[in-house]
Design an enzyme around this catalytic site. Sequence first.
Site, short mmCIF file in Angstrom:
data_model
loop_
_atom_site.label_atom_id
_atom_site.label_comp_id
_atom_site.label_asym_id
_atom_site.label_seq_id
_atom_site.Cartn_x
_atom_site.Cartn_y
_atom_site.Cartn_z
N GLY A 1 0.83 -1.20 0.00
CA GLY A 1 0.00 0.00 0.00
C GLY A 1 0.86 1.24 0.00
O GLY A 1 2.09 1.17 -0.03
N CYS A 2 0.22 2.39 0.04
CA CYS A 2 0.96 3.65 0.03
C CYS A 2 1.81 3.82 1.28
O CYS A 2 2.78 4.59 1.29
CB CYS A 2 -0.01 4.82 -0.11
N THR A 3 1.43 3.15 2.37
CA THR A 3 2.17 3.30 3.63
C THR A 3 3.19 2.20 3.85
O THR A 3 3.89 2.20 4.85
CB THR A 3 1.19 3.32 4.81
N GLY A 4 3.29 1.24 2.93
CA GLY A 4 4.29 0.20 3.08
C GLY A 4 3.74 -1.20 2.83
O GLY A 4 2.60 -1.36 2.39
#
Length: 381
Positions: free
Chosen positions: A354-357
């Site tokens: 995802g965008c956060t990892g």
Amino acid sequence: MSKQVISEVLLEVANAIETGNFGKKLKVGLTTLGSEHGFENILQGAILAKNPVFDIVLIGKGHEDFESYEAKDEDEAHKIMEDLLDKGEIASCVTMHYNFPIGVSTVGRAVTPGVGKELFIANTTGTSSTDRIEGMIKNAIYGIITAKACGVKEPTVGILNVDGARQTEKELKRLQEGGYDIRFTESSRSDGGCVMRGNDVLRATPDIMVMDSLTGNVMSKMLSSFTTGGSYEASGFGYGPGIGEGYKNLVMIISRASGTPVIANAIRYAAQLVRAKVFDVADAEFKAAKKAGLDKILSELKAAREKSAAPSEDVKEPPKEIVTAQIPGVEVMDLEDAVKVLWKENIYAESGMGCTGPIIRVSDANKAKSVEILQKAGYVS
């Protein structure tokens, strides 16, 4: 609107008038939920990007000035977005916090604060591979695809001086020797070389700066909010399109902190890639890279990894099921091993980014048990 964008719009309008080939009007989607700066910030980005060449479709919270699809939350907005992309109702979509499959990652496009030059950041979200070196090799190709689709005919490439840069350089030069047209640039520092320093980021020494996507995410955030103190991304084109071999949905990423100018530029970026037929460009670049020995290089990297790793147990994959719950906190290099730990307990799981990892995806029913298993195994805290 920049002079370049205005020129592109006027040229396309003039060509359509001259040839009479107006065809089906291009539509770019924009999801409107989730911004830290509120709906009005997103709406103003859409208004700023409006022009005669393409239409903008809002997904989430709508507005009377735009074609709109209502959604109660971000998950529903993404389902509508995916459906519209699959049906060809929109050609691309700009969104936030979207999870790509492993193998797909996004190419950011920033404007450096010192000299105002555009820089493609390869890459900024998602992950091209769970192996760091393989991922950075692919990021270089993804960056070349995107830069060429944006009109940079012979883009130059530099590799940021992060862990794995030297091995990435070695393998990319093997690819170049095999016939792949990759053009390395020289660092602006006195010792030169294609491994770039922080100074080269600020000066946009190459057209494409190659790095791992987590580093790229930080770079994109810093460059876009350089003048605002970090809370508002004011410049650049966002985190870019998801690129990967065989991936055909043109999803463009922005951040929850992206401001109106970035949102507007991301919409224009999307339209530019659609007009340039970015996936045709991608097919051509993948074909050229494979002809130059990409598959052989990657398989040799994998063999070297496996040789140096301890023997691992062969675990059978359980029957597939719908995976909607996400478990964050697993190191990217441990993703596949963590998945197999769950498989061993007869829990179906998939890796993702995802965008956060990195994330592990499991069914809602299995989430609590999966977290407990991964904690005992030391994969999450």
